[in-house]
Design an enzyme around this catalytic site. Structure first.
Site, mmCIF file in Angstrom:
data_model
loop_
_atom_site.group_PDB
_atom_site.id
_atom_site.type_symbol
_atom_site.label_atom_id
_atom_site.label_comp_id
_atom_site.label_asym_id
_atom_site.label_seq_id
_atom_site.Cartn_x
_atom_site.Cartn_y
_atom_site.Cartn_z
ATOM 1 C CG ASP A 1 15.749 1.045 29.485
ATOM 2 O OD1 ASP A 1 16.263 0.719 28.458
ATOM 3 O OD2 ASP A 1 15.181 0.197 30.352
ATOM 4 C CG ASP B 1 12.497 -3.064 25.533
ATOM 5 O OD1 ASP B 1 11.268 -2.926 25.196
ATOM 6 O OD2 ASP B 1 12.863 -4.175 24.850
ATOM 7 N NE ARG C 1 11.016 -9.133 23.240
ATOM 8 C CZ ARG C 1 11.656 -9.543 24.130
ATOM 9 N NH1 ARG C 1 13.100 -8.788 24.233
ATOM 10 N NH2 ARG C 1 11.638 -10.306 25.244
ATOM 11 N NE ARG D 1 22.919 -5.388 13.648
ATOM 12 C CZ ARG D 1 22.754 -6.178 14.831
ATOM 13 N NH1 ARG D 1 23.084 -5.994 15.857
ATOM 14 N NH2 ARG D 1 22.193 -7.509 14.397
ATOM 15 N NE ARG E 1 22.107 -11.196 11.901
ATOM 16 C CZ ARG E 1 21.990 -11.284 13.303
ATOM 17 N NH1 ARG E 1 23.120 -11.820 13.684
ATOM 18 N NH2 ARG E 1 20.842 -11.620 13.841
ATOM 19 N NE ARG F 1 19.504 -17.348 15.022
ATOM 20 C CZ ARG F 1 20.158 -16.323 15.598
ATOM 21 N NH1 ARG F 1 20.083 -16.305 16.895
ATOM 22 N NH2 ARG F 1 20.205 -15.027 15.020
ATOM 23 C CB SER G 1 26.356 -12.822 15.436
ATOM 24 O OG SER G 1 25.450 -12.049 16.431
ATOM 25 C CG ASP H 1 26.549 -7.008 18.606
ATOM 26 O OD1 ASP H 1 26.054 -7.407 17.597
ATOM 27 O OD2 ASP H 1 25.715 -7.020 19.704
ATOM 28 C CG ASP I 1 14.612 -3.194 32.382
ATOM 29 O OD1 ASP I 1 15.470 -2.432 31.839
ATOM 30 O OD2 ASP I 1 14.221 -4.273 31.953
ATOM 31 C CB THR J 1 21.978 12.880 40.902
ATOM 32 O OG1 THR J 1 22.407 13.840 39.827
ATOM 33 C CG2 THR J 1 21.849 13.459 42.119
HETATM 34 O O1 M1P Z 1 20.731 -9.139 21.920
HETATM 35 C C1 M1P Z 1 21.954 -9.898 21.818
HETATM 36 C C2 M1P Z 1 22.257 -10.435 20.237
HETATM 37 O O2 M1P Z 1 21.199 -10.751 19.478
HETATM 38 C C3 M1P Z 1 21.672 -11.228 18.415
HETATM 39 O O3 M1P Z 1 22.695 -11.939 18.339
HETATM 40 P P1 M1P Z 1 22.524 -13.257 17.625
HETATM 41 O O4 M1P Z 1 21.936 -13.237 16.185
HETATM 42 O O5 M1P Z 1 23.981 -14.039 17.585
HETATM 43 O O6 M1P Z 1 21.617 -14.480 18.381
HETATM 44 C C4 M1P Z 1 21.964 -9.932 17.534
HETATM 45 O O7 M1P Z 1 21.034 -8.891 16.997
HETATM 46 C C5 M1P Z 1 23.331 -9.400 18.275
HETATM 47 O O8 M1P Z 1 23.465 -7.829 17.961
HETATM 48 C C6 M1P Z 1 22.843 -8.998 19.856
HETATM 49 O O9 M1P Z 1 23.861 -8.335 20.578
#
Ligand code: M1P
Length: 248
Positions: A13, A15, A22, A124, A135, A142, A180, A182, A210, A228
């Site tokens: 992975d 991050d 990040r 996306r 968004r 928000r 939002s 996904d 992690d 494995t």
């Molecule tokens: O990483 C979690 C989510 O972060 C964002 O969500 P929101 O804008 O609703 O806070 C988006 O990037 C979403 O795709 C992602 O799953």
């Protein structure tokens, strides 16, 4: 690289595993991996797109690993060259995609919530992100929406309607953030990349991540039968420590 351990690959992975969350990979980690790859095959699987992975692992990262899987393997590279590409649009096909989007936009148009802004669907490569408020709301809007949603279950109700209405499309839904959710095909988590590692060529796959706990984005791959052994790490230093034990 002829004397490398046969049929074996270490998959990482990004991050929290090869880099701090990040952050950019350290010169020390890069050097260590450059040495390790002379002994065993190495691959990377990240949920981010290639641009983001390159920002973290360096512009040359595609050529520094045997496999590099961006977007969980929707954008796959082998030995520095493109291997395969997949997208949400290809998976659904234009007709189903249009039906789904039309329904989502109608549903949002009919939703009576305190405020609405713009960008209700973000298209996306590997998923749709659907936001009832839109968004491009402000930070305070928000936060208000998140509170409102906790009381009124706007997103979970919406997701349940979609699950019923489009049960035949093979989609899964994730309410991870504040405003939002996904939408993406079932199985398009990190296990998606395993199809690019032929089972007869890779009989030993070590995974390092992690977020291997239930609900974490490394969970599915870390528990997949083709893995494995899965190593749960707490930092890039921890990853290096495990690797040094495994390949002294
Ligand atoms: O990483 C979690 C989510 O972060 C964002 O969500 P929101 O804008 O609703 O806070 C988006 O990037 C979403 O795709 C992602 O799953």
């Amino acid at each position: 690289m002829t004397s490398r351990i046969p049929n074996t690959i270490c998959l990482f992975d990004v991050d929290g595993t090869l880099t701090k969350p990040r952050n950019v990979v350290t010169a020390e980690m890069k050097q260590y991996l450059a040495t390790l790859i002379t002994r065993v095959q190495l691959g990377v699987v990240g949920g981010s797109d290639l641009v983001k992975i390159q920002e973290q692992l360096g512009n040359d990262c595609v050529s520094k690993f045997d496999y590099l899987f961006a977007e969980n393997g929707l954008n796959a590279f082998k030995a520095g060259a493109p291997l395969a590409q997949q997208s949400f649009k290809n998976f659904l096909g234009e007709e189903n995609l249009k039906k789904f989007l039309n329904f989502v936009l109608h549903y949002i148009a009919d939703l009576d919530i305190p405020i609405k802004r713009g960008t209700f669907v973000e298209f996306r490569n590997g998923m749709l992100n659907v936001s009832p408020i839109g968004r491009n709301c402000s930070q305070s809007e928000r936060e208000e929406f998140e509170k409102y949603d906790k009381q009124h279950n706007i997103r979970s109700t919406f997701v349940n309607v979609l699950k019923q209405k489009f049960a035949d499309l093979g989609l899964q839904y994730s309410i991870g953030g504040q405003i939002s959710f996904d939408v993406f095909p079932i199985g398009w988590d990190k296990t998606y990349c395993l199809q690019h590692l032929p089972a007869d060529q890779y009989t030993t796959i070590y995974f390092f991540g992690d977020k291997t706990m239930v609900g974490g984005n490394d969970y599915e791959i870390s528990t997949h039968p083709r893995i494995t052994k899965s190593f749960t790490v707490t930092s890039p230093e921890d990853t290096e420590r495990f690797l040094k034990e495994l390949f002294p």
